[in-house]
Design an enzyme around this catalytic site. Structure first.
Site, PDB file in Angstrom:
ATOM      1  N   ASP A  72      -2.523 -86.097  52.898  1.00 33.35           N
ATOM      2  CA  ASP A  72      -3.270 -85.513  54.012  1.00 33.35           C
ATOM      3  C   ASP A  72      -2.930 -84.036  54.114  1.00 33.35           C
ATOM      4  O   ASP A  72      -1.755 -83.660  54.115  1.00 33.35           O
ATOM      5  CB  ASP A  72      -2.909 -86.210  55.329  1.00 33.35           C
ATOM      6  N   ARG A  77     -22.702-101.732  34.573  1.00 34.79           N
ATOM      7  CA  ARG A  77     -22.387-102.264  33.240  1.00 34.79           C
ATOM      8  C   ARG A  77     -23.665-102.481  32.421  1.00 34.79           C
ATOM      9  O   ARG A  77     -23.841-103.517  31.786  1.00 34.79           O
ATOM     10  CB  ARG A  77     -21.633-103.592  33.340  1.00 34.79           C
TER      11      ARG A  77
HETATM   12  O1  LIG Z   1      -8.331 -74.729  50.370  1.00 37.12           O
HETATM   13  C1  LIG Z   1      -8.605 -75.931  50.541  1.00 37.12           C
HETATM   14  N1  LIG Z   1      -8.092 -76.635  51.557  1.00 37.12           N
HETATM   15  C2  LIG Z   1      -8.385 -77.945  51.759  1.00 37.12           C
HETATM   16  C3  LIG Z   1      -9.246 -78.595  50.903  1.00 37.12           C
HETATM   17  C4  LIG Z   1      -9.630 -80.049  51.078  1.00 37.12           C
HETATM   18  O2  LIG Z   1      -9.557 -80.412  52.434  1.00 37.12           O
HETATM   19  C5  LIG Z   1      -9.459 -81.827  52.551  1.00 37.12           C
HETATM   20  C6  LIG Z   1      -8.425 -82.150  53.584  1.00 37.12           C
HETATM   21  O3  LIG Z   1      -8.742 -83.321  54.252  1.00 37.12           O
HETATM   22  P1  LIG Z   1      -7.901 -84.662  54.123  1.00 37.12           P
HETATM   23  O4  LIG Z   1      -6.510 -84.373  53.748  1.00 37.12           O
HETATM   24  O5  LIG Z   1      -8.124 -85.417  55.387  1.00 37.12           O
HETATM   25  O6  LIG Z   1      -8.578 -85.426  52.901  1.00 37.12           O
HETATM   26  P2  LIG Z   1     -10.051 -85.965  52.751  1.00 37.12           P
HETATM   27  O7  LIG Z   1     -10.889 -85.032  51.930  1.00 37.12           O
HETATM   28  O8  LIG Z   1     -10.631 -86.391  54.068  1.00 37.12           O
HETATM   29  O9  LIG Z   1      -9.839 -87.257  51.865  1.00 37.12           O
HETATM   30  P3  LIG Z   1      -8.949 -88.543  52.216  1.00 37.12           P
HETATM   31  O10 LIG Z   1      -9.799 -89.697  51.783  1.00 37.12           O
HETATM   32  O11 LIG Z   1      -7.702 -88.417  51.434  1.00 37.12           O
HETATM   33  O12 LIG Z   1      -8.691 -88.571  53.707  1.00 37.12           O
HETATM   34  C7  LIG Z   1      -9.041 -82.320  51.175  1.00 37.12           C
HETATM   35  O13 LIG Z   1     -10.144 -82.965  50.542  1.00 37.12           O
HETATM   36  C8  LIG Z   1      -8.700 -81.048  50.411  1.00 37.12           C
HETATM   37  O14 LIG Z   1      -8.942 -81.170  49.036  1.00 37.12           O
HETATM   38  C9  LIG Z   1      -9.791 -77.858  49.826  1.00 37.12           C
HETATM   39  O15 LIG Z   1     -10.583 -78.395  49.006  1.00 37.12           O
HETATM   40  N2  LIG Z   1      -9.435 -76.547  49.671  1.00 37.12           N
END
Ligand SMILES: O=c1[nH]cc([C@@H]2O[C@H](COP(=O)(O)OP(=O)(O)OP(=O)(O)O)[C@@H](O)[C@H]2O)c(=O)[nH]1
Length: 557
Positions: free
Chosen positions: A88, A526
């Site tokens: 996260d 598939r």
């Molecule tokens: O510079 C960047 N900062 C952040 C990101 C992207 O932001 C998201 C953060 O969200 P989270 O951790 O909640 O993750 P999710 O995308 O919602 O996927 P989950 O299924 O793991 O909850 C993350 O995707 C970072 O990659 C970026 O791309 N650049």
């Protein structure tokens, strides 16, 4: 830190990334990690004020994401992963935690806060090692976080809005993507860049190294072997410290000798002596991944033969049985059977005690021929059909053509017709497709959000295993299975009982020749891998022609 052995530790494990983030997937794929993606359903709604520091919130959220997936896979999918990784990413500025913006105004609010200032990006990561004991899920959780400082330049309102209108901020923590347009907003980065992008790869590798190569305990008395010790994996050979590792390594085919079925540990002996002969240092350890690849076919074939001989059926619901009794019942040689059983035991498929051999839980669930989640049909198909084809892989690569004529003395099209003319071959093929589709259907159905579709057509959907799962997951979806008449005529055996009202319809036809049923969503699962490019072109063109403008097409290949 030697990178390759660290990631190599995960090679033989079922690794799951509990994240929908394409960036995390890319970062881990780029370093050669093989994993399955199962996005977490955990809602990021923990009470922020209950955490003393922002990173604690990120770590706890990462942990909850990974736990949700580990539990779901164990309970609902009956597939316990070995390792689940959750992460996260949050941005922290002025004691506030920023996550992904909910809309453009929210993105503006976030970017204005970051404008001209330094902020911290925290990614919390959880690595969960899972074990299934007596059907109970046991987990060992390791977590950590990484902080990176980022400073934004002074940015004009116009630029901020231009950036927001690009759409980039919406799925990114803090409302910017440093790896793309957002990079232009940034004056400096102190710390791990990939941590900002969503996954602190360097820290992750260090954590794995800590887990799998804990520092040697100097006061531990190292065993001196008088005879060849029993070893489970090649890693035991290459890693001086792995004895003290907390984590059980997967069993690989290390107990098979050159004849394929000896459990004497010959591989260990030869590996060790060659290491001594060539003077391999700890920096140039045995290439365990390569050795696993070299020997992998032996493990597959041992499983195939045991399945073909129905050894797992024979042992189902029984206490330990002696090799001689199994051999008598199955009609095989005692010495050959005993070696095969030993191979299966060292592969973790059977349990061996002085009283004899018995099925493991997963053999009872997946390897017997009549279980709800039986993979028997797929195993037999792999042995009888795929194995001969893969034996001719070299010719396929040299000639650039399918090898059915070499493997079976028939062209692919004729062979395909044969499937449906011989009742036995047809049944075997359908059982194979059903068993793998049934087992993976829940994961496929939930890997995408298909709730916006009202109707779907599963082209070549065979027994409807995926269709039945789709209508369970999406009660408003009506699914049509489109397959050859010879297939549709034989589906009754595979239909789930007690689901008379489920909206799955079966339609006969040839998807290369006949009109396709109308649907919002076309599923090709598939299917495409089986055909040459020209035929794929025909099929995809037909689908494209029936798709109505404005409706989305999702492809599950
Ligand atoms: O510079 C960047 N900062 C952040 C990101 C992207 O932001 C998201 C953060 O969200 P989270 O951790 O909640 O993750 P999710 O995308 O919602 O996927 P989950 O299924 O793991 O909850 C993350 O995707 C970072 O990659 C970026 O791309 N650049």
């Amino acid at each position: 830190m030697a990178l390759h052995p660290v990631l190599g530790k995960l090679v033989s494990k079922r690794v799951v990334l509990a994240s929908a983030s394409p960036r995390r997937q890319e970062i881990l794929t780029n370093v050669g990690l093989r994993f399955e993606v199962v996005p977490s359903w955990f809602k990021e709604t923990l009470e922020k004020s209950s955490f003393a520091a922002p990173y604690e919130y990120a770590v706890e959220t990462a942990k909850q994401k990974a736990l949700e997936v580990a539990n779901r896979m164990h309970v609902k999918h009956l597939r316990t992963p070995d390792v689940v990784i959750g992460a996260d990413t949050i941005v922290s500025v002025d004691e506030q935690i920023l996550e992904k913006p909910v809309d453009k105004q929210d993105a503006y609010r976030m970017l204005s806060r970051l404008n001209g200032k330094e902020h911290s990006v925290f990614t919390g990561v959880a690595i969960i090692h899972c074990h299934c004991k007596d059907n109970q899920l046991e987990m060992e959780i390791t977590d950590f976080y990484e902080e990176t400082k980022v400073k934004f330049s002074e940015l004009s309102e116009e630029l901020l809005w231009e950036y927001i209108h690009s759409g980039e901020p919406m799925d990114k923590a803090g409302g910017y993507g440093i790896q793309a347009l957002g990079g232009m907003l940034v004056e400096y980065v102190h710390g791990d860049f990939l941590n900002v992008v969503g996954f602190p790869l360097n820290h992750f590798c260090k954590k794995l190294a800590e887990l799998y190569y804990p520092p040697p305990k100097h006061n531990v008395q190292h065993k001196k072997y008088d005879s060849i010790p029993s070893v489970d994996t090649f890693e035991n050979l290459s890693d001086g410290e792995s004895e003290s590792s907390n984590f059980t390594e997967h069993k690989v085919a290390s107990k098979l000798d050159s004849s394929g079925m000896d459990s004497s540990g010959a591989v260990y002996t030869s590996g060790k002596s060659s290491a001594i002969r060539t003077g391999l240092t700890s920096a140039s350890k045995l290439p365990s991944k390569i050795l696993e690849l070299i020997d992998g076919f032996r493990a597959s074939k041992a499983l195939f033969v045991a399945s073909k001989l129905k050894i797992f059926d024979h042992l189902k619901d029984k206490g330990p049985v002696k090799a001689v009794d199994i051999a008598n019942d199955v009609g095989t040689s005692v010495c050959g059977t005993e070696r095969l059983l030993d191979a299966c035991a060292s592969l973790g498929l059977l349990e061996k005690t002085p009283q004899g051999y018995s099925n493991t839980d997963s053999a009872n669930t997946f390897l017997t021929s009549d279980g709800k989640y039986s993979l028997h049909g797929y195993i037999i198909h792999s042995n009888d059909h795929l194995w001969p084809l893969f034996t001719n892989l070299e010719s396929a690569v040299k000639e650039g053509s399918r090898q059915n004529h070499r493997a079976f003395g028939k062209k692919a099209d004729d062979l395909f017709k044969d499937y449906y003319h011989s009742p036995e071959v047809k049944q075997r093929f359908m059982a194979a497709m059903h068993s793998i589709a049934h087992l993976t259907a829940r994961d496929v159905a939930t890997a995408f959000d298909l709730s916006r579709f009202k109707s779907a057509c599963d082209l070549g959907g065979c027994t409807g295993a995926l269709a039945h799962e789709l209508v369970q997951v999406y009660p408003n979806l009506k699914v049509t299975v489109f397959d050859l008449p010879e297939v549709i005529a034989n589906i009754s055996y595979f239909q789930p009982s007690g689901q008379h009202t489920a909206p799955v319809t079966f339609v006969s036809g040839d998807f290369f020749k006949d009109n396709l049923p109308e649907a919002d969503l076309y599923i090709l699962s598939r299917v495409l891998h089986d055909w040459p490019d020209e035929k794929i072109h025909v099929l995809l063109s037909k689908i494209s022609a029936v798709c109505r403008p404005g409706l989305n097409v999702e492809k599950i290949v």
